[in-house]
Design a protein around this motif. Sequence first.
Motif, PDB file in Angstrom:
ATOM      1  N   THR A   1       0.869  -1.172   0.000  1.00 48.09           N
ATOM      2  CA  THR A   1       0.000   0.000   0.000  1.00 48.09           C
ATOM      3  C   THR A   1       0.905   1.221   0.000  1.00 48.09           C
ATOM      4  O   THR A   1       2.086   1.149   0.365  1.00 48.09           O
ATOM      5  N   GLU A   2       0.347   2.342  -0.436  1.00 49.96           N
ATOM      6  CA  GLU A   2       1.128   3.579  -0.529  1.00 49.96           C
ATOM      7  C   GLU A   2       0.349   4.708   0.132  1.00 49.96           C
ATOM      8  O   GLU A   2      -0.886   4.714   0.134  1.00 49.96           O
ATOM      9  N   SER A   3       1.067   5.698   0.638  1.00 48.87           N
ATOM     10  CA  SER A   3       0.399   6.843   1.256  1.00 48.87           C
ATOM     11  C   SER A   3       1.307   8.062   1.191  1.00 48.87           C
ATOM     12  O   SER A   3       2.526   7.944   1.093  1.00 48.87           O
TER      13      SER A   3
ATOM     14  N   PRO B   1       4.993   7.891  -3.742  1.00 50.99           N
ATOM     15  CA  PRO B   1       4.482   7.817  -2.366  1.00 50.99           C
ATOM     16  C   PRO B   1       5.567   8.159  -1.354  1.00 50.99           C
ATOM     17  O   PRO B   1       6.734   7.819  -1.536  1.00 50.99           O
TER      18      PRO B   1
ATOM     19  N   GLU C   1      -5.717  -5.496  -1.824  1.00 46.44           N
ATOM     20  CA  GLU C   1      -5.245  -4.183  -1.379  1.00 46.44           C
ATOM     21  C   GLU C   1      -4.132  -3.668  -2.297  1.00 46.44           C
ATOM     22  O   GLU C   1      -4.025  -2.462  -2.529  1.00 46.44           O
ATOM     23  N   ASP C   2      -3.329  -4.584  -2.819  1.00 40.42           N
ATOM     24  CA  ASP C   2      -2.285  -4.168  -3.753  1.00 40.42           C
ATOM     25  C   ASP C   2      -2.907  -3.667  -5.064  1.00 40.42           C
ATOM     26  O   ASP C   2      -2.490  -2.635  -5.598  1.00 40.42           O
TER      27      ASP C   2
ATOM     28  N   LYS D   1      -5.741  -2.407  -5.422  1.00 38.06           N
ATOM     29  CA  LYS D   1      -6.528  -1.211  -5.122  1.00 38.06           C
ATOM     30  C   LYS D   1      -5.729   0.079  -5.318  1.00 38.06           C
ATOM     31  O   LYS D   1      -6.293   1.139  -5.587  1.00 38.06           O
ATOM     32  N   ARG D   2      -4.402   0.022  -5.194  1.00 39.29           N
ATOM     33  CA  ARG D   2      -3.569   1.224  -5.306  1.00 39.29           C
ATOM     34  C   ARG D   2      -3.251   1.580  -6.758  1.00 39.29           C
ATOM     35  O   ARG D   2      -2.649   2.623  -7.039  1.00 39.29           O
TER      36      ARG D   2
ATOM     37  N   ARG E   1      -6.893   9.289  -7.223  1.00 37.09           N
ATOM     38  CA  ARG E   1      -5.853   8.627  -8.029  1.00 37.09           C
ATOM     39  C   ARG E   1      -4.957   9.657  -8.712  1.00 37.09           C
ATOM     40  O   ARG E   1      -3.739   9.495  -8.757  1.00 37.09           O
TER      41      ARG E   1
ATOM     42  N   GLU F   1      -2.693  11.435  -6.215  1.00 37.04           N
ATOM     43  CA  GLU F   1      -1.547  10.630  -5.796  1.00 37.04           C
ATOM     44  C   GLU F   1      -0.407  10.733  -6.806  1.00 37.04           C
ATOM     45  O   GLU F   1       0.763  10.849  -6.433  1.00 37.04           O
TER      46      GLU F   1
END
Length: 402
Positions: A85-87, A95, A106-107, A109-110, A150, A153
């Motif tokens: 995940t990234e933030s 990120p 979850e992977d 999803k990014r 998206r 980011e």
Amino acid sequence: MLAPFTQATPLLEMIEAAGYEAYFVGGSVRDSLLGREISDVDIATSALPEELKAIFPHTADVGIEHGTILVIYNGVPYEITTFRTESGYSDYRRPDQVKFIRSLKEDLKRRDFTMNAIAMDRTGKLIDPFNGKQAIATKQIITVGNPEERFGEDALRMMRAVRFVSQLNFTIEEETLNALAQMPHLLGNIAVERKLTEFEKLLVGPSNNKAISIIVQTGLFNYLPGLIGNAEGVNRMARCNLMGLSKLELWTLLTHQVGLNDREASEFLRQWKLPVKQIKQILKILQWLQYRLDNQWTRLAAYDAGKETMLSAEILVQSLTGLKTSSEAELHKFYDQLPIKNRSELDLTGTILLSWFKKKPGPWVNHYLRLIEEKVIIGEVANGQADIREWLNNCNQKLEKD
């Protein structure tokens, strides 16, 4: 499955045998569903980088801070990336924080677009939590989740969306398109080199007219080098017939359509950080395009332009005017009939001139060589030293005045 997948399947089997998950992901899965040729594959896994290194003896750290390592298997390199995940995207591109996880969903999803968020296991079964296969079937570019998030980011995703329009002849889903139109300013945070990569892929795509129109429609052009405020010029480009044009020809046409003089054209291309060699080639084609728009080809013009530049200028004239002018075969024949193709083929050198005239070297040598070159090309003087010397002797008095 296609050969690149079957060749890489043993890697997935080895990772699974060690107790982890592994899947094919990204563009290769998308392109296989589209029936497009693929050359390499990307693999995502629940295994951490150090766990992968324990499985494979030959690895290299190519992006380990983001969970990617290079595995060499049977002499072929494969990029394998840990689920993550990234933030925090403070630079609107990368990120600030990456967290390794064990969840495939979850992977996925990014990722940027639903068509790129499909995984495939070693048996060919698809894992498609965001309906990417449906988006491919309906030829739509749709972000995974909220498009504003998206693009916030990674602002380069906006250019990628339009690039995919050009490459795949897809349309951009309405909500995604609206976000593009609301957020083009974020593209100002992206390095020119990154924009260049996407823009050139867009230029050479089969649906480039459609993509260029979207750049104007959404305002993205205002955040591309040298195009701010020039919607009409970019629109003129979009209205041209771009089919069959090379990358250099497309750059030349764009430079022409946005209405730049020679100095401005050079600066425009430098702003894009194109290689110096390419800039010189584009400026040369532009020079002869402008000539050809007002003139027919002469033997001397064809000689000075060179065959490739002449052909490029001619196809651009056809693109601009919509007229069927000289064919490529006709131009090849016209050029091939020239007595010489470059000065090295002239049966005369500066050294020979110096010996004939017993004068000191100076600008006069190049002046004489050019005069003789022209006479040979237009057929007034044969390309032989005796004929050239006879012509020089007859014209010497006039040449001395010049």
